[in-house]
Design a protein around this motif. Structure first.
Motif, short mmCIF file in Angstrom:
data_model
loop_
_atom_site.label_atom_id
_atom_site.label_comp_id
_atom_site.label_asym_id
_atom_site.label_seq_id
_atom_site.Cartn_x
_atom_site.Cartn_y
_atom_site.Cartn_z
N UNK A 130 33.12 33.51 34.47
CA UNK A 130 33.55 34.79 35.66
C UNK A 130 35.12 35.05 35.05
N UNK A 131 35.56 36.49 34.83
CA UNK A 131 36.74 36.58 34.36
C UNK A 131 37.86 36.24 35.28
N UNK A 132 37.91 36.36 36.41
CA UNK A 132 39.02 36.00 37.26
C UNK A 132 39.18 34.40 37.25
N UNK A 133 37.84 33.71 37.54
CA UNK A 133 38.27 32.39 37.42
C UNK A 133 38.80 31.88 36.19
N UNK A 134 38.26 32.23 35.08
CA UNK A 134 39.03 31.93 33.67
C UNK A 134 40.25 32.11 33.53
N UNK A 135 40.67 33.45 33.96
CA UNK A 135 42.01 34.02 33.83
C UNK A 135 42.93 33.13 34.89
N UNK A 136 42.57 32.65 36.03
CA UNK A 136 43.39 32.06 36.85
C UNK A 136 43.58 30.55 36.21
N UNK A 137 42.53 29.98 35.59
CA UNK A 137 42.42 28.46 35.22
C UNK A 137 43.59 28.53 34.03
N UNK A 138 43.31 29.53 33.26
CA UNK A 138 44.25 29.68 31.87
C UNK A 138 45.65 30.04 32.34
N UNK A 142 31.53 39.03 38.45
CA UNK A 142 30.09 38.13 38.22
C UNK A 142 29.77 38.76 36.64
N UNK A 143 29.38 37.65 35.83
CA UNK A 143 29.06 37.88 34.55
C UNK A 143 27.61 38.42 34.23
N UNK A 144 27.17 38.70 35.27
CA UNK A 144 25.82 39.13 35.02
C UNK A 144 25.18 40.04 36.18
N UNK A 145 24.21 41.09 36.17
CA UNK A 145 23.67 41.81 37.29
C UNK A 145 22.82 40.72 38.09
N UNK A 146 22.80 41.14 39.43
CA UNK A 146 22.10 40.39 40.25
C UNK A 146 21.22 41.35 41.09
N UNK A 147 19.99 40.60 41.70
CA UNK A 147 19.09 41.46 42.29
C UNK A 147 19.05 40.87 43.91
N UNK A 148 19.53 41.81 44.97
CA UNK A 148 19.38 41.68 45.94
C UNK A 148 17.96 41.25 46.73
N UNK A 149 17.89 40.35 47.47
CA UNK A 149 16.58 40.03 48.05
C UNK A 149 16.23 41.09 48.85
N UNK A 209 39.05 37.38 29.05
CA UNK A 209 38.23 38.62 28.92
C UNK A 209 37.41 38.08 27.54
N UNK A 210 38.41 37.76 26.49
CA UNK A 210 37.74 37.25 25.23
C UNK A 210 36.73 36.17 25.27
N UNK A 211 37.29 35.14 26.22
CA UNK A 211 36.27 34.02 26.36
C UNK A 211 35.15 34.25 26.90
N UNK A 212 34.92 35.06 28.09
CA UNK A 212 33.62 35.40 28.37
C UNK A 212 32.84 36.22 27.81
N UNK A 213 33.50 36.91 26.88
CA UNK A 213 32.35 37.74 26.01
C UNK A 213 31.75 37.04 24.71
#
Length: 277
Positions: free
Chosen positions: A212-220, A268-275, A242-246
């Motif tokens: 996830x971009x925000x998690x990776x950005x914060x860690x970096x 979120x790095x991918x679409x999800x399907x609500x139940x 952004x480059x990393x998650x791509x």
């Protein structure tokens, strides 16, 4: 009852529940800039041996759990300084925060569930039975780091600070990668002797939090470059993220069923399907 006595009782309980690896550095050595200076020395006896085994497994997970780890990472690849560094997803106090509700799975999870989530996603592997001695050892180490942290307490440096930025310039990020990151992680994210792979078949899969971009950005932003942490701006860290998650990485089958209540985070790095209701 004092906090120390209360946690001593917790450890007796853990020990009652029940991989050879190279011996870790002395547990009384507190890496510079960490959160756990107040944690007492690891005790002697069977409990201390379990805690030390847990640290060894978390530090050499790829070698210690070959049947559960499907890439070249160790737990401490992300949980830096033996899980003690602030703003690097430390394990300080984590034992005290479980069981907890997890929106990604939409259920209450135990700490063993959380460790298995990392094995499945960050380690691109498989589950370890909750009653396995090696699981108990890892939990024992995390409980040791949580001495004095009561349920509900807030610990400074918990998790990783996430910026509000939800996008970044991948072209700029690629340039920073080659200038600042490739010397340790490799030009193509393949990893080196100095640092783990960050994309490709030997890295974490798309279901991992670091995808996830925000998690990776914060860690970096707070931990990289490793020899000069904190020197990148928020915008530069977001560009690298952004480059990393791509970049390509292993898939995580079933990822579309994450956040079934429809509350997936914006990065979120991918679409999800609500139940269905």
């Amino acid at each position: 009852m004092t906090s120390q006595r209360r946690w001593a009782g917790v450890f007796v309980t853990i020990l009652g529940l029940g991989c050879a690896a190279p011996a870790p550095p002395p547990a009384t050595d507190d890496p510079g800039g960490t959160m756990a200076a107040g944690v007492p020395p690891i005790p002697d006896g069977p409990l201390g041996a379990s805690i030390r085994r847990g640290l060894a497994i978390l530090s050499a997970t790829h070698d210690s759990l070959p049947a559960q780890v499907g890439n070249a990472l160790n737990c401490t690849s992300c949980h830096l300084d033996q899980g003690r560094r602030p703003d690097a997803m430390p394990w300080i106090g984590v034992y005290s925060r479980f069981p907890q509700y997890r929106g990604r799975e939409a259920r209450v999870a135990t700490i063993e569930d959380r460790i298995n989530g990392c094995l499945l996603r960050s380690m691109n592997g498989s589950r370890l039975p909750a009653d396995d001695d090696r699981m108990r050892d890892m939990v024992a180490y995390m409980a040791y780091l949580s001495i004095g942290v009561a349920p509900g307490d807030t610990t400074i440096g918990r998790g990783v600070p996430k910026p509000s930025i939800t996008s970044g310039d991948t072209v700029h990020g690629a340039a920073i990668w080659q200038q600042e990151c490739a010397r340790c992680h490799g030009t193509n994210g393949e990893g080196t002797a100095a640092a783990p792979p960050t994309w490709g078949p030997d890295s974490y899969n798309i279901g991992a939090g670091m995808a996830r971009l925000r998690t990776a950005a914060g860690f970096i932003r707070h931990n990289m470059p490793f020899d000069r942490p904190g020197t990148l701006s928020d915008q530069d860290a977001a560009a690298v993220a952004a480059y990393l998650v791509s970049r390509p990485r292993p898939d995580f089958p079933g990822k579309e069923h994450d956040w079934p209540n429809g509350d997936a985070p914006p990065d979120a790095a991918y679409p999800t399907l609500p139940s269905p209701r």
